[in-house]
Design an enzyme around this catalytic site. Structure first.
Site, PDB file in Angstrom:
ATOM      1  N   GLY A  15      26.880  65.372  26.977  1.00 24.69           N
ATOM      2  CA  GLY A  15      27.798  66.122  27.135  1.00 24.69           C
ATOM      3  C   GLY A  15      28.031  67.026  28.011  1.00 24.69           C
ATOM      4  N   ASP A  16      26.709  67.278  27.828  1.00 28.45           N
ATOM      5  CA  ASP A  16      26.318  68.954  29.494  1.00 28.45           C
ATOM      6  C   ASP A  16      26.637  68.208  30.986  1.00 28.45           C
ATOM      7  OD1 ASP A  16      26.010  71.364  27.419  1.00 28.45           O
ATOM      8  OD2 ASP A  16      23.869  69.813  26.744  1.00 28.45           O
ATOM      9  N   SER A  17      25.883  67.736  30.557  1.00 19.93           N
ATOM     10  CA  SER A  17      26.272  66.300  31.912  1.00 19.93           C
ATOM     11  C   SER A  17      27.033  65.729  32.318  1.00 19.93           C
ATOM     12  CB  SER A  17      24.750  64.945  31.848  1.00 19.93           C
ATOM     13  OG  SER A  17      24.980  64.068  32.759  1.00 19.93           O
TER      14      SER A  17
END
Length: 468
Positions: free
Chosen positions: A260-262
């Protein structure tokens, strides 16, 4: 983007404790993790900032940190790659520890209940946010986005620069004017239920539910778009009205921690460069898929432990090296070949089929776009390296592909060390620069016959004649 990418939010210290489970504890039916090693990495907004910096961006991380050992470790890991501007965190720095046997998580321990509380943030924080060219808010529910000064700063920026908001059910809603919000499917439904109160009736499951939640949240929050990430199914983008935009994901296996951060990081970068929401979400799905396939946050921790820099996109080639190493461990033969593979034709397919039969895996080394231009001239390649790699990896005879930017694959072969390096018979009697590299480590070079009359140059000439 005139100013730096500012990643703003809560930072955690993530630690993987990795070993092997071969027996059960004698006093309880739980696995014993032996030969365990600790692999720390930045988590939360720290991971997002590190991933953005790995792509060559000027990145400033604005967060709250305590004065404790976990915070000092985080600063040491982040400082070589980006600027950290922090105000006071009340309590201990949050730590998330995964105990893993190989690639399987056995347990997770959450320690540290630190939260950012209202109070002075200092001029450095104010200046960093006000000078942002783009903002990525990485909310992990630890109070940074709840801080009144921070929230006022964000409200003043939204609409002036792109703001991407990665939300958390325990966090704060995005400020009005935010360009894109990126909840996962479960978060979207919980956030919609919380915003809807008695009016929210629920939306069922699947794509209709995701579209319903995204449209509802876009209107409730007064934001331009909400992209609901759907894991292996990609992401769905919706505004307050209109038809949702679905971006499917390619099948991939790997550690999804940090995906999700990516996703949010790449979406922010595309918007920073002037891209549309649909372009940002499409690029974000591809990037998150590559991130998971390359080992996810666990692979990042391994690189940090070695003292390496975070992987840039062109370096995320762990799959090919893992394939080669797995074949070697099993006593097999690693075969590799290389070339431009621009406009894949029957001659290429024949060569790849024959090469694969020489061993137990085939890795294809592909010239980057810049490398092709130096070899073939300014009108080549016809297909980008991303498209060429995608076509090659779709072939059953190709186990993995690697991209190299040099004029020859020699430096890449020194790392890959295939047992057999294959080229076409058009190199018969001609010097092959990488041959010395292959033979120096004990490998061998072989030439395979070509399929007569097939070449990219001939195809392009024919197409040009048809076009005229």
């Amino acid at each position: 983007m005139s100013g730096p990418l500012v990643v703003l939010g809560d930072v955690l210290l993530d630690v993987d404790i990795v070993g092997a489970a071969g027996r059960l504890c004698p006093d309880a039916p739980v696995p014993v993790i032996e030969q365990a090693v600790e692999r720390p990495r930045p988590g939360g907004a720290g991971l997002a900032a590190l991933l953005a910096a790995a792509d060559g961006r000027e990145v400033t991380l604005v967060t709250a940190l305590a004065d404790d050992d976990p915070a000092h470790r985080l600063r040491a890991m982040l400082a070589p790659h980006l600027e950290v501007v922090a105000f006071h965190l009340n309590g201990g720095t949050p730590r998330k520890m995964r105990i893993r046997s190989g690639s399987q998580s056995v347990a997770r321990l959450d320690v540290g209940e630190g939260e950012a509380v209202d109070g002075p943030v200092g001029p450095a924080v104010t200046e960093a946010v006000q000078n942002a060219g783009t903002v990525l808010v990485s909310d992990y529910g630890r109070g940074v986005t709840r801080h009144r000064v921070i929230r006022d700063l964000l409200a003043g920026l939204a609409g002036e620069v792109p703001v991407v908001w990665d939300p958390h059910p325990r966090g704060e809603p995005p400020v009005p004017g935010t360009r894109l919000v990126t909840p996962n499917e479960g978060e979207a439904h919980r956030l919609a239920a919380a915003e809807g109160s008695q009016e929210w009736e629920g939306a069922g499951t699947g794509l209709p539910a995701a579209a319903h939640s995204a449209r509802f949240l876009a209107a409730a929050w007064d934001v331009e778009g909400v992209a609901v990430t759907l894991g292996a199914n990609g992401a769905l983008l919706s505004g307050r009205t209109g038809v949702p935009y679905l971006v499917p994901a390619e099948p991939v296996t790997g550690d999804a921690c940090g995906a999700g951060d990516s996703f949010a990081t790449r979406a922010a970068q595309v918007l920073a460069d002037g891209g549309r929401l649909t372009e940002a979400v499409s690029a974000a799905v591809r990037h998150a898929t590559e991130f998971v396939g390359a080992g996810g946050a666990s692979a990042l921790a391994t690189r940090l432990a070695r003292g390496d820099s975070p992987p840039a996109p062109s370096e995320r080639t762990a799959d090919a090296f893992e394939v080669a190493e797995r074949v070697r461990r099993g006593g097999g033969t690693v075969v590799a070949t290389g070339g431009c593979f621009d406009l894949l034709h029957a001659g290429h397919v024949r060569l790849l089929e024959q090469a694969r039969r020489l061993g137990d895996c085939l890795v294809v080394c592909v010239n980057s776009d810049a490398s092709v231009r130096r070899r073939k001239g300014p009108t080549r390649p016809v297909s980008t390296v991303a498209d060429r790699v995608r076509v090659l990896e779709a072939l059953s005879d190709v186990d993995a592909a690697l991209v190299f930017d040099e004029d020859t694959p020699g430096p890449l072969l020194e790392r890959l060390r295939p047992d057999v390096w294959v080229k076409g018979a058009d190199y018969a009697g001609a010097p092959l620069p990488e041959a010395g590299t292959v033979r120096a480590y004990g490998g061998e070079v072989v030439l395979l016959p070509l399929l007569e009359g097939r070449s990219t140059t001939r195809l392009l000439s024919s197409a040009k004649g048809i076009g005229t």
